[in-house]
Design an enzyme around this catalytic site. Structure first.
Site, PDB file in Angstrom:
ATOM      1  NE  ARG A 170      -0.491   0.720   4.966  1.00 57.96           N
ATOM      2  CZ  ARG A 170       0.240   1.746   5.399  1.00 57.96           C
ATOM      3  NH1 ARG A 170       0.461   2.779   4.627  1.00 57.96           N
ATOM      4  NH2 ARG A 170       0.769   1.712   6.623  1.00 57.96           N
TER       5      ARG A 170
ATOM      6  CG  ASN B  55       3.689   4.837   4.760  1.00 56.84           C
ATOM      7  OD1 ASN B  55       2.664   4.804   5.444  1.00 56.84           O
ATOM      8  ND2 ASN B  55       4.877   5.031   5.286  1.00 56.84           N
TER       9      ASN B  55
ATOM     10  CG  ASP C  56       7.156   7.396  10.594  1.00 52.79           C
ATOM     11  OD1 ASP C  56       6.726   7.720   9.477  1.00 52.79           O
ATOM     12  OD2 ASP C  56       6.533   6.617  11.342  1.00 52.79           O
TER      13      ASP C  56
END
Length: 291
Positions: free
Chosen positions: A100, A102, A198
């Protein structure tokens, strides 16, 4: 150390990510990825709204002529100003099964960059893509594990990128003719005790702000990769950051509670909240998608 007093939205979602400041409406936008939700809040009045897209959504960015572009589970989606789809999802060539989209962001030239990850965390199974104004999508980096934060220097000449699977924050060198990636340098290499890199953003001084998943903090680095400061949070899963508010002087931080045990949730009641603080520097307005 941020505290309860720094919470903008309590319990904002399970996997909050991709915060983006909407300059026109002076609102903060972020996604709750697996819920397929886009959230909007006015930081002054507290008025909020939640828009369900019907598919997991990793990131959104404003369009130059109004509306939004989104990286959804299986490609890219254009939306109007009311978050209604304009057409079908544009697939990404070669996107593998079980993956998927992100995190993502627009560069200063109007392209929307976003990458994928594998649901089962398979190493090297994902990729980074670029969505152009003409509706075309191209793969620009293969062998990615968990595509995450993307940002650019204030003058647009430097691109910064996080593949969480590598545990580093890198600088990518682009070919100015076609935008392909021709070089890659590691700026910051994180140790396991630091947490996982992140989301990120860049401030007006060219410094990089990096969220650390599992590290409970946001770190500010110089353009050379030197640690400048650290902002601690009372939660472990810090996902991303952006600037907004008056003068782009507020730093907004998204967090997650997805995957935490009941005991951890009891210890971290603010997990999944959106925080804000004033770090003493200004950010950059988000670039817009030309399509």
């Amino acid at each position: 150390m941020l505290t309860q007093d720094d919470v903008l939205v309590h319990g904002a979602g399970d996997l909050c990510e991709g915060p983006c400041w909407d300059v026109g409406t002076k609102t903060l936008v972020w996604v709750d990825i697996l819920a397929g939700a886009v959230n909007v809040v006015d930081p002054v009045s507290g008025t909020s709204a939640r828009h369900l897209l019907g598919t997991p959504v990793g990131a959104v960015a404003p369009r130059a002529h109004g509306g939004w572009v989104a990286a959804v589970e299986r490609g890219f989606l254009l939306l109007d100003g009311a978050w209604r789809p304009e057409g079908d999802v544009v697939p990404a060539p070669g996107q593998g099964p079980g993956t998927r989209f992100n995190d993502g962001a627009c560069d200063p030239f109007g392209h929307f960059w976003a990458g994928t990850l594998s649901y089962d965390e398979t190493t090297g199974r994902a990729a980074l893509y670029r969505f152009d104004a003409d509706g075309s999508v191209r793969e620009v980096l293969a062998g990615v594990t968990n595509s995450n934060g993307i940002a650019w220097s204030p003058d647009g000449t430097e691109m910064y990128y996080v593949d969480t699977g590598r545990g580093s924050l890198d600088r990518l060198e682009l070919d100015p003719a076609d935008g392909s990636i021709v070089g890659r340098t590691t700026l910051v290499e994180l140790m396991p005790r630091d947490g996982l890199p992140d989301g990120l953003t860049v401030d007006a001084e060219g410094y990089l702000w990096l969220a650390l998943w599992g590290g409970g903090c946001v770190r500010r680095y110089t353009p050379r990769g030197e640690l400048d400061r650290e902002v601690r949070l009372p939660v472990d899963l810090v996902t991303s950051v952006t600037f907004g508010g008056d003068g782009l002087a507020e730093l907004y931080v998204t967090t997650a509670r997805d995957g935490l045990s009941p005991a951890q949730l009891t210890e971290q009641p603010l997990a999944g909240s959106v925080f804000r603080c004033r770090p003493g520097v200004q950010g950059l307005a988000p670039s817009t998608f030309a399509g």
